[in-house]
Structures are given as structure tokens and as C-alpha cells.
Design a protein around this motif. Structure first.
Motif, PDB file in Angstrom:
ATOM      1  N   ARG A   1       0.960  -1.111   0.001  1.00  0.00           N
ATOM      2  CA  ARG A   1      -0.333  -0.027   0.099  1.00  0.00           C
ATOM      3  C   ARG A   1       0.695   1.429  -0.062  1.00  0.00           C
ATOM      4  O   ARG A   1       1.631   1.237   0.610  1.00  0.00           O
ATOM      5  N   VAL A   2       0.453   2.081  -0.707  1.00  0.00           N
ATOM      6  CA  VAL A   2       1.083   3.617  -0.662  1.00  0.00           C
ATOM      7  C   VAL A   2       0.803   4.129   0.719  1.00  0.00           C
ATOM      8  O   VAL A   2      -0.114   4.455   1.124  1.00  0.00           O
ATOM      9  N   ALA A   3       2.071   4.151   1.434  1.00  0.00           N
ATOM     10  CA  ALA A   3       2.298   4.664   2.700  1.00  0.00           C
ATOM     11  C   ALA A   3       2.599   6.259   2.677  1.00  0.00           C
ATOM     12  O   ALA A   3       2.001   7.200   3.643  1.00  0.00           O
ATOM     13  N   TYR A   4       3.340   6.715   2.006  1.00  0.00           N
ATOM     14  CA  TYR A   4       3.973   8.039   1.867  1.00  0.00           C
ATOM     15  C   TYR A   4       4.288   8.749   0.459  1.00  0.00           C
ATOM     16  O   TYR A   4       4.817   7.882  -0.378  1.00  0.00           O
ATOM     17  N   ARG A   5       4.181   9.875   0.193  1.00  0.00           N
ATOM     18  CA  ARG A   5       4.661  10.357  -1.246  1.00  0.00           C
ATOM     19  C   ARG A   5       5.423  11.625  -0.755  1.00  0.00           C
ATOM     20  O   ARG A   5       4.845  12.721   0.091  1.00  0.00           O
ATOM     21  N   TRP A   6       6.780  11.799  -0.895  1.00  0.00           N
ATOM     22  CA  TRP A   6       7.599  12.933  -0.493  1.00  0.00           C
ATOM     23  C   TRP A   6       8.302  13.459  -1.804  1.00  0.00           C
ATOM     24  O   TRP A   6       8.942  12.826  -2.781  1.00  0.00           O
ATOM     25  N   PRO A   7       8.703  14.920  -1.649  1.00  0.00           N
ATOM     26  CA  PRO A   7       9.573  15.509  -2.570  1.00  0.00           C
ATOM     27  C   PRO A   7      10.913  14.923  -2.309  1.00  0.00           C
ATOM     28  O   PRO A   7      11.356  15.126  -1.054  1.00  0.00           O
ATOM     29  N   VAL A   8      11.613  14.957  -3.353  1.00  0.00           N
ATOM     30  CA  VAL A   8      13.088  14.596  -3.286  1.00  0.00           C
ATOM     31  C   VAL A   8      14.101  15.493  -3.973  1.00  0.00           C
ATOM     32  O   VAL A   8      13.691  16.118  -4.994  1.00  0.00           O
ATOM     33  N   SER A   9      15.201  15.481  -4.109  1.00  0.00           N
ATOM     34  CA  SER A   9      16.172  15.833  -4.939  1.00  0.00           C
ATOM     35  C   SER A   9      17.008  14.807  -5.274  1.00  0.00           C
ATOM     36  O   SER A   9      17.668  14.256  -4.544  1.00  0.00           O
ATOM     37  N   THR A  10      17.107  14.790  -6.660  1.00  0.00           N
ATOM     38  CA  THR A  10      18.200  13.864  -7.151  1.00  0.00           C
ATOM     39  C   THR A  10      19.277  14.698  -7.908  1.00  0.00           C
ATOM     40  O   THR A  10      19.418  15.843  -7.626  1.00  0.00           O
ATOM     41  N   ALA A  11      20.037  14.112  -8.787  1.00  0.00           N
ATOM     42  CA  ALA A  11      21.099  14.707  -9.447  1.00  0.00           C
ATOM     43  C   ALA A  11      20.903  15.903 -10.248  1.00  0.00           C
ATOM     44  O   ALA A  11      20.066  15.996 -10.884  1.00  0.00           O
ATOM     45  N   ARG A  12      21.852  17.166  -9.970  1.00  0.00           N
ATOM     46  CA  ARG A  12      21.620  18.169 -10.646  1.00  0.00           C
ATOM     47  C   ARG A  12      22.269  18.256 -11.874  1.00  0.00           C
ATOM     48  O   ARG A  12      23.106  17.108 -12.141  1.00  0.00           O
ATOM     49  N   SER A  13      22.335  19.084 -12.606  1.00  0.00           N
ATOM     50  CA  SER A  13      22.854  18.956 -14.083  1.00  0.00           C
ATOM     51  C   SER A  13      24.210  18.860 -14.106  1.00  0.00           C
ATOM     52  O   SER A  13      25.073  19.326 -13.062  1.00  0.00           O
ATOM     53  N   GLY A  14      25.003  17.941 -14.747  1.00  0.00           N
ATOM     54  CA  GLY A  14      26.207  17.453 -14.608  1.00  0.00           C
ATOM     55  C   GLY A  14      26.483  16.356 -14.007  1.00  0.00           C
ATOM     56  O   GLY A  14      27.654  15.822 -13.920  1.00  0.00           O
ATOM     57  N   LYS A  15      25.608  15.849 -12.968  1.00  0.00           N
ATOM     58  CA  LYS A  15      25.734  14.648 -12.076  1.00  0.00           C
ATOM     59  C   LYS A  15      24.864  13.849 -12.674  1.00  0.00           C
ATOM     60  O   LYS A  15      23.937  14.028 -13.348  1.00  0.00           O
ATOM     61  N   TRP A  16      24.753  12.544 -11.854  1.00  0.00           N
ATOM     62  CA  TRP A  16      23.886  11.285 -12.391  1.00  0.00           C
ATOM     63  C   TRP A  16      23.376  10.684 -11.207  1.00  0.00           C
ATOM     64  O   TRP A  16      24.138  10.466 -10.230  1.00  0.00           O
TER      65      TRP A  16
END
Length: 142
Positions: A44-59
Motif C-alpha cells: 500500500r502507498v504509505a507516503y509520497r514525498w518530494p526529493v532531490s536527485t542529481a543536478r545538471s552534470g551529475k547522475w
């Protein structure tokens, strides 16, 4: 004949791996395009959260992994001892972890890790300890 059977099985595994991954008791599913994480606990979906992943030039790597190791008070050995509270390492130096750059959540900002609000990272860390690393999956997709 054995080669054909092996090819069929290998193809089936490619298509079934995401399904098997989603069947874990705890899944942290990261959507790069929306910069969100959906936490699925016991189907079951328990949570939905904002994240930050790689900025430009990163992966940020895409794929599916199990949790490899946990570190409650981790500091980055690559980025000037940057705090990485509640780290869940899933692929080499890549981890899901809390950040002190809360205002940047919801858009790309990291060097490749998946950043969360520290409160959310604490919840995910606790759930991972509760179900066990072997029962936690990290799925990252576009």
C-alpha cells in the motif's frame, strides 16, 4: 534447444524483475521526472514525498536495488563531510538520505544521491530497519 530456453528465461526475467521488486514489503520508488518518492509498505502507498536527485552534470542511477547498508549519522567522504542523516545505501556510494537543504527538495540538487527531508528520511530509515534490509527495495526511474 537449451539456448532457446535460456534466452526465453532471460527475456522473462527482464520483464518480471520490476514486478518482483515491487513485491518487496518496503519499496522506495523514486520518479526522477517528478522529483518524488512513493513509499510502498506491505503493498500500500504509505507516503509520497518530494526529493532531490542529481543536478545538471551529475547522475542518479536508474534501476532496482536492495538496501545494502544503513548509517544513521553518516557524513560524506566525497563532499566535505556533508551531513547525510539516515542514509540507506543501495548502490556503491549512492544513498537515500536526509538533507539540510530542505528548500531545494522537489527539484534536482544533489550530486547523485536521493535527498529527503530529514523527518521523512528518519521514517524510511526506521521502516527499513523494521522490515530488514533484505526486504527493502529502491526503484529509481524516469
Amino acid at each position: 534447444m537449451n539456448r532457446i530456453l535460456a534466452a526465453v528465461l532471460a527475456t522473462a526475467m527482464l520483464f518480471l524483475t520490476p514486478v518482483a521488486s515491487a513485491a518487496a514489503p518496503l519499496v522506495a520508488k523514486v520518479d526522477i521526472s517528478s522529483q518524488t518518492m512513493t513509499v510502498i509498505h506491505n503493498g500500500r502507498v504509505a507516503y509520497r514525498w518530494p526529493v532531490s536527485t542529481a543536478r545538471s552534470g551529475k547522475w542518479t542511477p536508474r534501476g532496482s536495488w536492495g538496501a545494502k547498508w544503513l548509517s544513521r549519522y553518516h557524513k560524506s567522504s566525497l563532499y566535505n563531510n556533508a551531513p547525510m542523516p539516515y542514509s540507506i545505501f543501495f548502490n556503491g556510494n549512492y544513498a537515500i538520505h536526509g538533507t539540510n537543504q530542505i528548500s531545494r527538495l522537489g527539484r534536482p540538487a544533489s550530486a547523485g544521491c536521493v535527498r529527503l527531508h530529514p523527518d521523512h528520511a528518519a521514517v524510511l530509515f526506521r521502516l527499513t530497519k523494521q522490515v530488514g534490509k533484505r526486504n527493502m527495495r529502491v526503484v529509481i526511474q524516469n
